[in-house]
Write an enzyme that holds these catalytic residues in place. Structure first.
Site, PDB file in Angstrom:
ATOM      1  N   HIS A  57       0.832  -1.200   0.000  1.00 43.91           N
ATOM      2  CA  HIS A  57       0.000   0.000   0.000  1.00 43.91           C
ATOM      3  C   HIS A  57       0.872   1.258   0.000  1.00 43.91           C
ATOM      4  O   HIS A  57       0.600   2.244  -0.690  1.00 43.91           O
ATOM      5  CB  HIS A  57      -0.921  -0.042   1.233  1.00 43.91           C
ATOM      6  CG  HIS A  57      -1.731   1.202   1.429  1.00 43.91           C
ATOM      7  ND1 HIS A  57      -1.867   1.812   2.654  1.00 43.91           N
ATOM      8  CD2 HIS A  57      -2.438   1.965   0.565  1.00 43.91           C
ATOM      9  CE1 HIS A  57      -2.629   2.892   2.528  1.00 43.91           C
ATOM     10  NE2 HIS A  57      -2.979   3.016   1.277  1.00 43.91           N
ATOM     11  N   GLU A  60       2.287   1.895  -3.385  1.00 42.31           N
ATOM     12  CA  GLU A  60       1.277   2.545  -4.249  1.00 42.31           C
ATOM     13  C   GLU A  60       1.320   4.073  -4.042  1.00 42.31           C
ATOM     14  O   GLU A  60       1.277   4.845  -4.996  1.00 42.31           O
ATOM     15  CB  GLU A  60      -0.100   1.954  -3.932  1.00 42.31           C
ATOM     16  CG  GLU A  60      -1.281   2.690  -4.539  1.00 42.31           C
ATOM     17  CD  GLU A  60      -2.331   3.079  -3.502  1.00 42.31           C
ATOM     18  OE1 GLU A  60      -2.611   4.293  -3.359  1.00 42.31           O
ATOM     19  OE2 GLU A  60      -2.864   2.163  -2.826  1.00 42.31           O
ATOM     20  N   HIS A  61       1.438   4.515  -2.778  1.00 42.81           N
ATOM     21  CA  HIS A  61       1.552   5.952  -2.493  1.00 42.81           C
ATOM     22  C   HIS A  61       2.816   6.542  -3.129  1.00 42.81           C
ATOM     23  O   HIS A  61       2.798   7.621  -3.701  1.00 42.81           O
ATOM     24  CB  HIS A  61       1.639   6.194  -0.973  1.00 42.81           C
ATOM     25  CG  HIS A  61       0.315   6.221  -0.283  1.00 42.81           C
ATOM     26  ND1 HIS A  61      -0.116   7.299   0.460  1.00 42.81           N
ATOM     27  CD2 HIS A  61      -0.679   5.311  -0.206  1.00 42.81           C
ATOM     28  CE1 HIS A  61      -1.314   7.038   0.974  1.00 42.81           C
ATOM     29  NE2 HIS A  61      -1.671   5.833   0.586  1.00 42.81           N
ATOM     30  N   GLU A 131       5.958  10.377   3.375  1.00 39.21           N
ATOM     31  CA  GLU A 131       4.747   9.680   2.946  1.00 39.21           C
ATOM     32  C   GLU A 131       4.311   8.590   3.923  1.00 39.21           C
ATOM     33  O   GLU A 131       3.142   8.231   3.959  1.00 39.21           O
ATOM     34  CB  GLU A 131       4.921   9.139   1.523  1.00 39.21           C
ATOM     35  CG  GLU A 131       3.621   8.769   0.812  1.00 39.21           C
ATOM     36  CD  GLU A 131       2.565   9.880   0.708  1.00 39.21           C
ATOM     37  OE1 GLU A 131       1.378   9.546   0.602  1.00 39.21           O
ATOM     38  OE2 GLU A 131       2.923  11.076   0.749  1.00 39.21           O
ATOM     39  N   GLU A 138      -3.901   8.082   7.038  1.00 35.37           N
ATOM     40  CA  GLU A 138      -4.990   7.342   6.381  1.00 35.37           C
ATOM     41  C   GLU A 138      -5.504   6.256   7.325  1.00 35.37           C
ATOM     42  O   GLU A 138      -6.711   6.054   7.474  1.00 35.37           O
ATOM     43  CB  GLU A 138      -4.465   6.720   5.075  1.00 35.37           C
ATOM     44  CG  GLU A 138      -5.522   5.984   4.285  1.00 35.37           C
ATOM     45  CD  GLU A 138      -5.004   5.434   2.946  1.00 35.37           C
ATOM     46  OE1 GLU A 138      -5.756   4.689   2.319  1.00 35.37           O
ATOM     47  OE2 GLU A 138      -3.858   5.747   2.543  1.00 35.37           O
TER      48      GLU A 138
END
Length: 877
Positions: A57, A60-61, A131, A138
């Protein structure tokens, strides 16, 4: 091999495979205004290394940041947003999807930037650390969300060695603290995951463009040939996530929100292995049916359930689950064993009845009509869906997926039906009433739960003692459309016309001149001044609308199955009825709804069920995300005549069925009906529909409705904020357990005016991405960081919405002010070419055609309900 496509689909499709083994589907649509692309990589969170939860995940960021060819941070999203597009990505268990759409004249440049994700991304050390904070933020926003919590609890209660057991989002701990303790460098792990798994042979790309197939093909060959192919084999994980110790269990768990829920889950053979036979579609259709004789109908009649869903969930090619979710009332919660008993009685009925060919054929016919007359959707969502299909289905079914069951195979349906047995069931029972009775805690979300074994014989006993209700299969569906012919629209009108106006109603009519589809859209808006005159009348109106839906449900459910949808809901000035779908039998449904409104009888037992449901819903508003709460307060402060839900919640306990029975005739006694009819309907038919409605409500010696007085025709109004004055509304979040705080920074700009509108839109277009870059990517204030335009009944403004755990709203507001100052200098530095490019992008966005009837109707209805009536808004702007 031909790719099966809908009869109404004019687009061209072609599959190609590049020398690096990248499989691509090209779609040519000369009519499109937007182009789009989606890359589906067959690797997801199941591939996270142990102890690095959330790495896939996080990757992906990271791919969004920069690449060797375009090293400027966030330049990919900057380019796309400034050219009228949008970009996103998501990580699933066994795949990760990246996608974007953009104005068609900029597609080539956008595609080049996109391709670099998969060729040479830069994952700088500095960006990596920043990030991780976004991923953590999130995850913070999900911690108090029941959906995420119960999902993880189901994973937690499975085999530890199976990837299904993992936590997929990641947080500061799993991506920064723990790796450091083990001497791991997260960035190097990230690069390793990328280099080992992001191989061209594991990727599927879909390209949607305006050009011819040949042109698109040469574009793709040029941009994507450099993706490495290391012939990686697809990640596979044989074995089932649930062994015997995870079956035959009853799990009690404490949710965040009020309400009681039962989730009954069985591991089953994945539906994808038999997608032409459609066992899960067939069983989901019957177990989830809501018509008379269905499980839901019986539970509802007993006052035990408010809704029910049944179908396949979480499916992969290796394992899958069939799930039944039932929302229980307080009484239903007390009768949990009876509810489960009735479910198993219904499954037993399906065993007794055998697999019915007529039911399968009816379902197949509905699916076929739905496939061939499907609405065109935005290219971005279309490409995402197909790219995910390419991993799973043979080429001919890439567009169809599992949506067309066509092979009747009783034995395959029977196999899955046999798996829905008491011997391999998992029951998850959620309720606040379990507080203090649970011994265990799920590690990632800290959900409290306890587990108890249940045996097949216990469930047999529950079945035996369950009430003896008349469960039976559904009747043949009378709402299935058989006339799908297109009416000849006499008028080729581009905008709605006012067909008729009387003292009690007005009718706007827009025949379909765009979509050539046998569907229609009807909206009847009841403007009733008495409905919103106080918090009390507003609650009563809400309960009235829900009771109508409740009463019509077992009849109208058949229409819904057949592709004809309806809704009755409260509005700021009354309530409205919407009916949308195939036009053939639409009028039958509409007239039934109107009939029901005109002589509605309040049933005390249903009143108390709906009152209980509304009370919980209003009470649960305090568990909304802080940014949603802040948005609500800003709406409350600006709108004229609105009542806070807290006041409505105070009134609810005191309301009785007779209060509603007295209120309904009063509410309807003064009403004006604003009507909008569009689609495959002739002018005369539209008029006669409204004449019929006026007959029902306004005719006779003692009519139900009288016209409004002139002074009661009010426009929607918004509080005007004075220029040069700042208004601050600080308030504590309603959920003390929520670590997040939020800011809505709203700037009111002007009343509806074409010139001012486009200036504001240009501002938003150019500022949107820089705001995201500065406030999220650089400063990492929080995962939710947006700048967007706002339109309240034609009053235009702009707002920043930011949710954060790292800074309080006061500090965030200073960062917003600082950003605006900084952006102002950027505006002065903007070159003429950049400005021209932004203007052209906005023009392209304005020229974008509506893709389907619902979208067109929503646009025109907004003009009617706002009272702005500028149907030619896009052209003028």
């Amino acid at each position: 091999m031909e790719i099966v496509k809908a009869r109404t689909d004019k687009r061209e499709y072609k599959r190609i495979v590049l020398p690096n083994a990248l499989q691509v589907l090209l779609i040519s649509d000369p009519d499109t205004d937007k182009c789009a692309a989606s890359m589906n990589v067959s690797v997801g969170s199941f591939s996270d290394p142990d102890g690095l939860e959330g790495l896939a995940h996080f990757l992906e960021h990271m791919l969004f940041y920069a690449s060797e060819k375009y090293p400027l941070e966030d330049s990919y999203s900057k380019y796309i947003i400034e050219h009228g597009g949008s970009t996103n990505a998501f990580t699933a268990s066994d795949h990760t999807n990246y996608h974007f759409d953009v104005n068609s004249d900029c597609f080539e440049d956008a595609l080049d930037r996109f391709a670099q994700f998969f060729i040479k991304p830069l994952m700088s050390a500095d960006a990596t650390i920043r990030e991780i904070k976004a991923v953590d933020s999130e995850n913070q926003k999900n911690l108090l969300s029941d959906g995420w919590r119960i999902n993880q609890l189901q994973k937690h209660l499975s085999e530890e060695g199976h990837p299904y057991h993992k936590f997929s989002t990641g947080n500061w701990d799993t991506l920064e603290v723990q790796p450091k303790e083990k001497g791991l460098d997260t960035r190097l792990e990230l690069i390793k995951l990328y280099e080992e798994n992001y191989s061209a042979n594991l990727m599927n790309l879909v390209i949607y463009a305006k050009e011819s197939l040949d042109k698109i093909q040469s574009l793709v060959e040029d941009k994507f040939q450099e993706i490495r192919n290391n012939d990686k084999s697809c990640f596979s994980f044989p074995g089932q996530p649930c062994s015997s110790e995870h079956l035959q269990i009853l799990v009690r768990t404490v949710p965040i929100k009020q309400g009681h829920k039962l989730r009954i889950v069985w591991p089953i053979t994945p539906g994808i292995l038999h997608y032409k036979e459609g066992p899960c579609s067939y069983l989901g259709h019957l177990i989830g049916h809501e018509g008379e004789g269905s499980l839901f109908y019986v539970l509802k009649t007993l006052g035990w359930a408010t809704d029910l869903y049944a179908g396949e969930v979480d499916g992969t090619t290796e394992f899958s689950f069939f799930t039944v979710v039932i929302n229980l009332t307080d009484a239903g919660h007390e009768h949990m064993q009876d509810v489960v008993g009735l479910l198993f009685k219904y499954i037993h009925l399906l065993q007794q009845s055998g697999v019915c060919k007529w039911i399968f054929d009816e379902l197949a016919a509905v699916c076929e009509t739905s496939f061939h007359y499907q609405d065109k959707t935005p290219p971005s969502s279309y490409v995402v869906r197909i790219a995910s299909n390419m991993q799973l289905y043979p080429q001919k079914d890439w567009l169809v997926r599992s949506s067309l069951p066509s092979n009747f195979s009783p034995s395959i349906i029977q196999t899955v039906l046999n798996q829905l047995s008491p011997d391999n069931v998992r029951i998850f029972w959620e309720s606040k009433k379990f507080e203090g009775q649970t011994a265990m805690t799920e590690p990632w979300y800290k959900t409290a739960y306890s587990v108890e074994k249940i045996t097949g014989s216990m469930i047999q006993e529950w079945m035996l003692f369950a009430p003896n209700e008349d469960l039976h299969l559904p009747a043949p569906n009378v709402f299935i459309p058989t006339d799908l012919s297109l009416k000849d629209a006499q008028e080729k009108v581009k905008f709605p016309v006012l067909l008729r106006k009387s003292s009690s109603s007005s009718l706007w009519y827009k025949p379909d001149t765009m979509f050539s589809t046998p569907k229609a859209y009807v909206k009847i808006d009841f403007n009733c001044p008495f409905a919103s005159s106080s918090p009390e009348t507003e609650v009563l109106t809400d309960i009235f609308a829900r009771l109508l839906m409740d009463d019509l449900n077992d009849y109208a459910y058949y229409a819904q199955v057949a592709g004809l949808y309806y809704d009755i809901s409260k509005t700021d000035s009354g309530f409205q009825v919407t009916v949308v779908g195939y036009n053939h039998k639409l009028r039958i449904l509409l007239e039934t709804v109107i009939e029901k409104i005109s002589n509605f009888k309040v049933k005390p037992d249903r009143f108390s069920v709906i009152k209980e449901m509304v009370t919980k819903e209003y009470g649960n508003l305090k568990f909304q995300q802080p940014y949603q709460q802040a948005m609500y307060y800003s709406y409350l402060l600006l709108q004229d005549q609105t009542w806070p839900w807290m006041e409505e919640l105070e009134i609810l306990p005191h309301l009785q069925a007779e209060d509603l029975a007295k209120f309904i005739p009063l509410m309807l006694s003064r009403a004006f009906l604003e009507c909008y009819i569009a689609g495959n309907i002739e002018r005369s038919e539209a008029e006669s529909m409204i004449l019929h409605i006026e007959d029902v409500f306004n005719e006779g010696p003692d009519p139900i409705c009288q016209p409004l007085f002139p002074s009661q025709h009010l426009t929607s109004r918004v509080i005007k904020l004075e220029r040069g004055v700042n208004y601050l509304y600080p308030i504590e979040g309603l959920n003390p357990d929520d670590e997040n705080s939020a800011l809505v920074h709203y700037i009111q700009v002007h009343r509806d005016d074409f010139t001012l509108n486009v200036k504001l839109q240009l501002f938003a277009l150019t500022a949107k991405q820089p705001a995201f870059h500065q406030l999220r990517s650089v400063e990492q204030l929080g995962y939710i960081t947006v700048l967007m335009q706002r339109n309240d009944s034609g009053i235009r403004g702009v707002q920043f919405i930011i949710q954060s755990t790292v800074k309080g709203p006061g500090q965030i507001d200073l960062r917003v002010e600082a950003f605006l100052k900084m952006f102002e200098t950027k505006l002065y530095e903007m070159t003429n070419d950049e400005f021209k490019s932004n203007v052209n992008a906005l023009i392209d966005m304005k020229l974008e055609k509506h893709k389907n009837l619902r979208e067109e109707s929503a646009f025109f209805w907004r003009e009617i309900s706002d009272g702005t009536l500028k149907f030619d808004r896009r052209e003028c702007e």
